[in-house]
Design a protein around this motif. Sequence first.
Motif, PDB file in Angstrom:
ATOM      1  N   ALA A   1       1.313  -1.329  -0.131  1.00  0.00           N
ATOM      2  CA  ALA A   1      -0.154  -0.369  -0.017  1.00  0.00           C
ATOM      3  C   ALA A   1       0.661   1.502  -0.098  1.00  0.00           C
ATOM      4  O   ALA A   1       0.766   2.690  -0.751  1.00  0.00           O
ATOM      5  N   GLU A   2       1.918   1.043   1.122  1.00  0.00           N
ATOM      6  CA  GLU A   2       2.995   2.604   0.949  1.00  0.00           C
ATOM      7  C   GLU A   2       3.519   2.547  -0.792  1.00  0.00           C
ATOM      8  O   GLU A   2       3.578   3.745  -0.601  1.00  0.00           O
ATOM      9  N   HIS A   3       4.230   1.063  -0.802  1.00  0.00           N
ATOM     10  CA  HIS A   3       4.789   1.905  -2.405  1.00  0.00           C
ATOM     11  C   HIS A   3       3.589   1.929  -3.009  1.00  0.00           C
ATOM     12  O   HIS A   3       3.598   3.629  -4.085  1.00  0.00           O
ATOM     13  N   LEU A   4       2.166   1.648  -3.398  1.00  0.00           N
ATOM     14  CA  LEU A   4       1.347   1.810  -4.645  1.00  0.00           C
ATOM     15  C   LEU A   4       0.909   3.549  -4.212  1.00  0.00           C
ATOM     16  O   LEU A   4       0.461   3.494  -5.477  1.00  0.00           O
ATOM     17  N   PHE A   5       0.951   4.112  -3.528  1.00  0.00           N
ATOM     18  CA  PHE A   5      -0.172   4.950  -3.146  1.00  0.00           C
ATOM     19  C   PHE A   5       0.772   6.334  -3.340  1.00  0.00           C
ATOM     20  O   PHE A   5       0.730   7.597  -2.861  1.00  0.00           O
ATOM     21  N   SER A   6       2.680   5.935  -2.482  1.00  0.00           N
ATOM     22  CA  SER A   6       3.278   7.217  -2.601  1.00  0.00           C
ATOM     23  C   SER A   6       4.890   6.984  -3.523  1.00  0.00           C
ATOM     24  O   SER A   6       5.214   7.970  -3.864  1.00  0.00           O
ATOM     25  N   SER A   7       5.041   5.944  -3.342  1.00  0.00           N
ATOM     26  CA  SER A   7       6.515   5.599  -4.044  1.00  0.00           C
ATOM     27  C   SER A   7       6.342   5.116  -5.665  1.00  0.00           C
ATOM     28  O   SER A   7       7.113   5.437  -6.230  1.00  0.00           O
ATOM     29  N   CYS A   8       5.537   5.016  -5.901  1.00  0.00           N
ATOM     30  CA  CYS A   8       5.123   4.009  -7.122  1.00  0.00           C
ATOM     31  C   CYS A   8       5.048   5.631  -8.469  1.00  0.00           C
ATOM     32  O   CYS A   8       4.399   6.432  -7.911  1.00  0.00           O
ATOM     33  N   CYS A   9       6.272   5.486  -8.923  1.00  0.00           N
ATOM     34  CA  CYS A   9       6.391   6.524 -10.512  1.00  0.00           C
ATOM     35  C   CYS A   9       5.369   7.059 -10.865  1.00  0.00           C
ATOM     36  O   CYS A   9       4.566   8.315 -11.402  1.00  0.00           O
ATOM     37  N   VAL A  10       4.515   6.047 -11.068  1.00  0.00           N
ATOM     38  CA  VAL A  10       3.110   6.375 -11.058  1.00  0.00           C
ATOM     39  C   VAL A  10       2.031   6.966 -10.437  1.00  0.00           C
ATOM     40  O   VAL A  10       1.369   7.979 -11.057  1.00  0.00           O
ATOM     41  N   ALA A  11       2.227   6.595  -9.398  1.00  0.00           N
ATOM     42  CA  ALA A  11       1.280   7.316  -8.646  1.00  0.00           C
ATOM     43  C   ALA A  11       1.771   8.843  -8.160  1.00  0.00           C
ATOM     44  O   ALA A  11       0.827  10.396  -7.533  1.00  0.00           O
ATOM     45  N   ALA A  12       3.321   9.358  -7.985  1.00  0.00           N
ATOM     46  CA  ALA A  12       3.589  10.662  -7.961  1.00  0.00           C
ATOM     47  C   ALA A  12       3.598  11.235  -9.917  1.00  0.00           C
ATOM     48  O   ALA A  12       2.877  12.567  -9.355  1.00  0.00           O
ATOM     49  N   VAL A  13       3.044  10.845 -10.353  1.00  0.00           N
ATOM     50  CA  VAL A  13       1.995  11.864 -11.386  1.00  0.00           C
ATOM     51  C   VAL A  13       1.249  12.034 -11.156  1.00  0.00           C
ATOM     52  O   VAL A  13       0.600  13.551 -12.438  1.00  0.00           O
TER      53      VAL A  13
END
Length: 129
Positions: free
Chosen positions: A26-38
Motif C-alpha cells: 500500500a505504501e509503495h502503490l500510493f506514495s513511492s510508485c512513479c505512476v502515483a507520483a505523476v
Amino acid sequence: MDALQRRNIPGIDPRCVMCGEEDESAEHLFSSCCVAAVIWQQVSRWCNIPNLLVFLVKDLLVAHDFCGLNGGKKEVVKGVIRVACWSFWRARNEAKFNRKTISIGGILSEIKSGFVVRVPPRFEVLAFG
C-alpha cells in the motif's frame, strides 16, 4: 499483496503492476510508485494547489489540510484526493486481474469525471482546469 504473501499464496507476482519497479505494498502503490507520483502531480495542478508530497498512505488523509485552502475549497480538494485514490486503486485492479494496460490519462479522466462539482460563485478562485 502483503496479505497474500503472508499466507504463502503461490503464483502471485509481488511486483507493482503500475510501475513494475518494486514489490507492491500500500505504501509503495500510493506514495513511492512513479505512476502515483505523476497522478499526484497532475491532481495538484488540476486543483491549483502546491504539489502533493506523499511519503506515506496516511499523508493522503491529511494532505488537504496543507494545501493552503480553507473551508469549502479545502473540502473539495479532500474529495478530489479520495476520488483519485479510488480511481488509482480501480486502475490497479484492472491491470492486476483483467490484464488491462495502465493509462495515466485514463486514470486522470476517471478522477475528473468521477468528481463533478458545481462550484458556488464564492469558490471560483479554485479553478479546475
